[in-house]
Design an enzyme around this catalytic site. Structure first.
Site, PDB file in Angstrom:
ATOM      1  N   HIS A   1       0.738  -1.219   0.100  1.00 15.88           N
ATOM      2  CA  HIS A   1       0.197  -0.099   0.159  1.00 15.88           C
ATOM      3  C   HIS A   1       0.951   1.491   0.452  1.00 15.88           C
ATOM      4  O   HIS A   1       1.908   1.240   0.612  1.00 15.88           O
ATOM      5  CB  HIS A   1      -0.663  -0.391   1.101  1.00 15.88           C
ATOM      6  CG  HIS A   1      -1.764   0.745   1.585  1.00 15.88           C
ATOM      7  ND1 HIS A   1      -1.885   2.266   1.542  1.00 15.88           N
ATOM      8  CD2 HIS A   1      -3.370   0.747   1.261  1.00 15.88           C
ATOM      9  CE1 HIS A   1      -2.827   2.698   1.332  1.00 15.88           C
ATOM     10  NE2 HIS A   1      -3.759   2.231   1.170  1.00 15.88           N
TER      11      HIS A   1
ATOM     12  N   ASP B   1       3.158  -4.956   8.138  1.00 13.47           N
ATOM     13  CA  ASP B   1       1.809  -4.335   8.031  1.00 13.47           C
ATOM     14  C   ASP B   1       0.536  -5.289   7.485  1.00 13.47           C
ATOM     15  O   ASP B   1      -0.081  -5.866   6.523  1.00 13.47           O
ATOM     16  CB  ASP B   1       1.486  -3.646   6.338  1.00 13.47           C
ATOM     17  CG  ASP B   1       0.438  -2.351   5.620  1.00 13.47           C
ATOM     18  OD1 ASP B   1      -0.460  -2.730   7.050  1.00 13.47           O
ATOM     19  OD2 ASP B   1       0.066  -1.980   4.759  1.00 13.47           O
TER      20      ASP B   1
ATOM     21  N   GLN C   1      -4.961  -5.519   6.751  1.00 14.92           N
ATOM     22  CA  GLN C   1      -6.100  -6.714   5.961  1.00 14.92           C
ATOM     23  C   GLN C   1      -6.056  -7.370   6.880  1.00 14.92           C
ATOM     24  O   GLN C   1      -6.639  -8.828   6.575  1.00 14.92           O
ATOM     25  CB  GLN C   1      -6.080  -6.317   4.407  1.00 14.92           C
ATOM     26  CG  GLN C   1      -5.926  -5.050   3.609  1.00 14.92           C
ATOM     27  CD  GLN C   1      -7.705  -4.345   4.037  1.00 14.92           C
ATOM     28  OE1 GLN C   1      -8.939  -5.248   4.297  1.00 14.92           O
ATOM     29  NE2 GLN C   1      -6.815  -3.329   3.284  1.00 14.92           N
TER      30      GLN C   1
ATOM     31  N   LYS D   1     -10.734  -0.957  10.526  1.00  9.87           N
ATOM     32  CA  LYS D   1     -10.718  -2.155   9.412  1.00  9.87           C
ATOM     33  C   LYS D   1     -11.736  -3.530   9.926  1.00  9.87           C
ATOM     34  O   LYS D   1     -11.591  -4.498   9.538  1.00  9.87           O
ATOM     35  CB  LYS D   1      -9.687  -2.652   9.146  1.00  9.87           C
ATOM     36  CG  LYS D   1      -9.540  -1.087   7.879  1.00  9.87           C
ATOM     37  CD  LYS D   1      -8.128  -1.620   7.111  1.00  9.87           C
ATOM     38  CE  LYS D   1      -7.481  -0.350   5.950  1.00  9.87           C
ATOM     39  NZ  LYS D   1      -8.174   0.283   4.814  1.00  9.87           N
TER      40      LYS D   1
ATOM     41  N   CYS E   1      -4.740   2.139  -4.257  1.00  9.29           N
ATOM     42  CA  CYS E   1      -3.202   2.739  -3.325  1.00  9.29           C
ATOM     43  C   CYS E   1      -2.118   1.811  -2.807  1.00  9.29           C
ATOM     44  O   CYS E   1      -1.253   1.655  -2.511  1.00  9.29           O
ATOM     45  CB  CYS E   1      -3.540   3.298  -1.259  1.00  9.29           C
ATOM     46  SG  CYS E   1      -4.111   4.607  -0.927  1.00  9.29           S
TER      47      CYS E   1
HETATM   48  N1  PMP Z   1      -2.196  -1.076   4.204  1.00 14.69           N
HETATM   49  C1  PMP Z   1      -3.370  -1.464   4.382  1.00 14.69           C
HETATM   50  C2  PMP Z   1      -2.488  -2.761   3.209  1.00 14.69           C
HETATM   51  C3  PMP Z   1      -4.093  -0.937   3.792  1.00 14.69           C
HETATM   52  O1  PMP Z   1      -5.406  -1.760   3.075  1.00 14.69           O
HETATM   53  C4  PMP Z   1      -4.117   0.402   4.398  1.00 14.69           C
HETATM   54  C5  PMP Z   1      -5.817   0.663   4.440  1.00 14.69           C
HETATM   55  N2  PMP Z   1      -6.592   0.409   2.712  1.00 14.69           N
HETATM   56  C6  PMP Z   1      -3.042   1.087   5.195  1.00 14.69           C
HETATM   57  C7  PMP Z   1      -2.027   0.499   4.983  1.00 14.69           C
HETATM   58  C8  PMP Z   1      -3.346   2.382   5.679  1.00 14.69           C
HETATM   59  O2  PMP Z   1      -4.654   2.251   6.236  1.00 14.69           O
HETATM   60  P1  PMP Z   1      -5.377   3.582   7.076  1.00 14.69           P
HETATM   61  O3  PMP Z   1      -5.484   4.661   6.128  1.00 14.69           O
HETATM   62  O4  PMP Z   1      -6.262   3.046   8.002  1.00 14.69           O
HETATM   63  O5  PMP Z   1      -4.106   4.228   7.918  1.00 14.69           O
END
Ligand code: PMP
Length: 406
Positions: free
Chosen positions: A122, A199, A202, A225, A364
């Site tokens: 991401h 990370d 998910q 999430k 993203c």
């Molecule tokens: N890493 C992953 C794999 C994600 O799916 C997301 C959220 N889409 C993020 C990082 C960023 O998370 P946040 O916007 O809650 O900081």
């Protein structure tokens, strides 16, 4: 498939019509919905216990502090940390990564070092490292992604070398659904003395996660999430690693002694939690963990896997579809696809007119879209309150979309 549909009653938001149709919410990878128990925990806090934590000697402050710290204990247990002191509250995954990429990196990265990430990260696990590399004179490298959406580990020995100071990898890809072999990768990294960050945005709340079993130094995630409010999340840091890190933000709560000339700091987690925290958010996160634990994380994972496999099987009915990510095996509870006949944004707008919430775009993960040579994808992401009947409804709508756009 286990039937968890009775849990839908716990989610007030699910019982509404969108554009005259019953809402089908398949955007859980972006943010999950919140059960009544979590919403009530926020109301209860503000109606009964609202006060600042750690500082007061009065009843309300003591109650707020107890609830706040008991959420930390729950979270530590939920992710398998060795102690609550290894859990730092942040605003979420992005802030957690930025904390490490600023503070750990400022202390330990030097010119010539390598930061190794993967081609499926991401943006929030790419950009902070690119910034850290720029500041320190280190460079970034990545593990490529294979056509089937898994990591190309054939040349891992050439990539994961002693020159790498930090290795980071997404646990479950938000764009592919791939579950990466983080335990094996962390073991390899550890053998070379490389610091690791996973990370888990998910993964936490969707599948069993045990940070000690994974063997990582840092693990990051977002509450929103996993049924908790927005604006709260966490950073797990192995005690030994946190102890070597200087503070990030300076301010109240993180200090031991302050003079007009200099200050000394508390140990983790307080050292990294300057100022008044998101107390209500933390309490809501604690309530979310209680709620998830009453369902059982294994059942949540099993249900998500079954829904995803059913969706992927049905999606193949659509002409011109390209489904991204691993076709078989254990995967995250989401599926992303590209339809030859419709741009993802058009498809998602069409779905919305029928009450179906999908997500369309690059999610993203622009480098990943480039890797697969697509402008973006449409993503259906599930949680335990979703049903196969909703997937059938999605298929009805997608069949209509194919006719509409071709
Ligand atoms: N890493 C992953 C794999 C994600 O799916 C997301 C959220 N889409 C993020 C990082 C960023 O998370 P946040 O916007 O809650 O900081």
């Amino acid at each position: 498939m286990i039937d968890l549909s009775h849990l839908r009653a716990d989610f007030p938001i699910l019982h509404q019509q969108v554009n005259g149709q019953p809402l089908v919410y398949f955007d859980n990878a972006a943010s999950s919905q919140k059960p009544r128990a979590v919403i009530d925990s926020l109301v209860h806090y503000y109606e009964h216990d609202n006060a600042n934590v750690h500082r007061g000697l009065h009843a309300l402050s003591n109650r707020a502090t107890d609830a706040f710290e008991s959420a930390r204990e729950k979270l530590a247990r939920f992710i398998g940390a060795a102690s609550p002191e290894e859990v730092i509250f942040t605003r979420g995954t992005t802030e957690s990564i930025n904390l490490v990429a600023n503070i750990w990196a400022s202390e330990f990265l030097k010119p010539g070092d390598i930061i190794l990430y993967t081609g499926m990260e991401h943006h929030s696990n790419l950009v902070p490292w690119q910034l850290a590399a720029k500041r320190s004179g280190a460079s970034v490298q990545h593990i490529p992604v294979l056509e089937d959406g898994t990591l190309d580990l054939e040349n891992i020995n050439a990539l994961l070398t002693e020159q790498v100071k930090l290795f980071t990898c997404v646990h479950v890809s938000n764009s592919l659904g791939t579950i990466n072999p983080v335990k094996e990768l962390c073991a390899r990294a550890r053998a070379l003395g490389i610091t690791t960050l996973i990370d888990g945005a998910q993964a936490v709340g969707h599948m069993p996660v045990n940070v000690q079993d994974i063997g990582c130094d840092f693990y990051v995630f977002s509450g929103h999430k996993m049924c908790a409010p927005t604006g709260i999340g966490g950073l797990y840091g192995r005690a030994e690693v946190l102890a070597k890190m200087p503070p990030w933000h300076g301010g109240g709560e993180m200090i031991d002694l302050v003079t007009l000339e200099t200050s000394t700091y508390k140990a983790a987690p307080a050292r990294f939690e300057a100022g008044t925290p998101d107390i209500a958010g933390v309490i809501g996160l604690g309530a979310a963990i209680d709620y998830l634990e009453t369902i059982g994380i294994d059942r949540i994972h099993e249900h998500g896997a079954a829904l995803t496999s059913y969706a992927m099987q049905r999606l193949t009915e659509l002409p011109g579809i390209r489904i991204l990510g691993p076709a078989t095996g254990d995967r995250g509870s989401l599926t992303a696809f590209h339809l030859a006949s419709a741009h993802p944004h058009d498809l998602v707008e069409f779905a919305n007119t029928h009450g179906l919430a999908l997500r369309g775009g690059h999610h993203c993960t622009q480098p990943l879209m480039k890797r697969f040579q697509i402008p973006g994808s449409s993503r259906a992401s599930f949680y335990f309150y979703n049903t196969t009947a909703e997937i059938d409804r999605m298929m009805e709508i997608l069949h209509r979309a194919v006719t509409f756009f071709s």
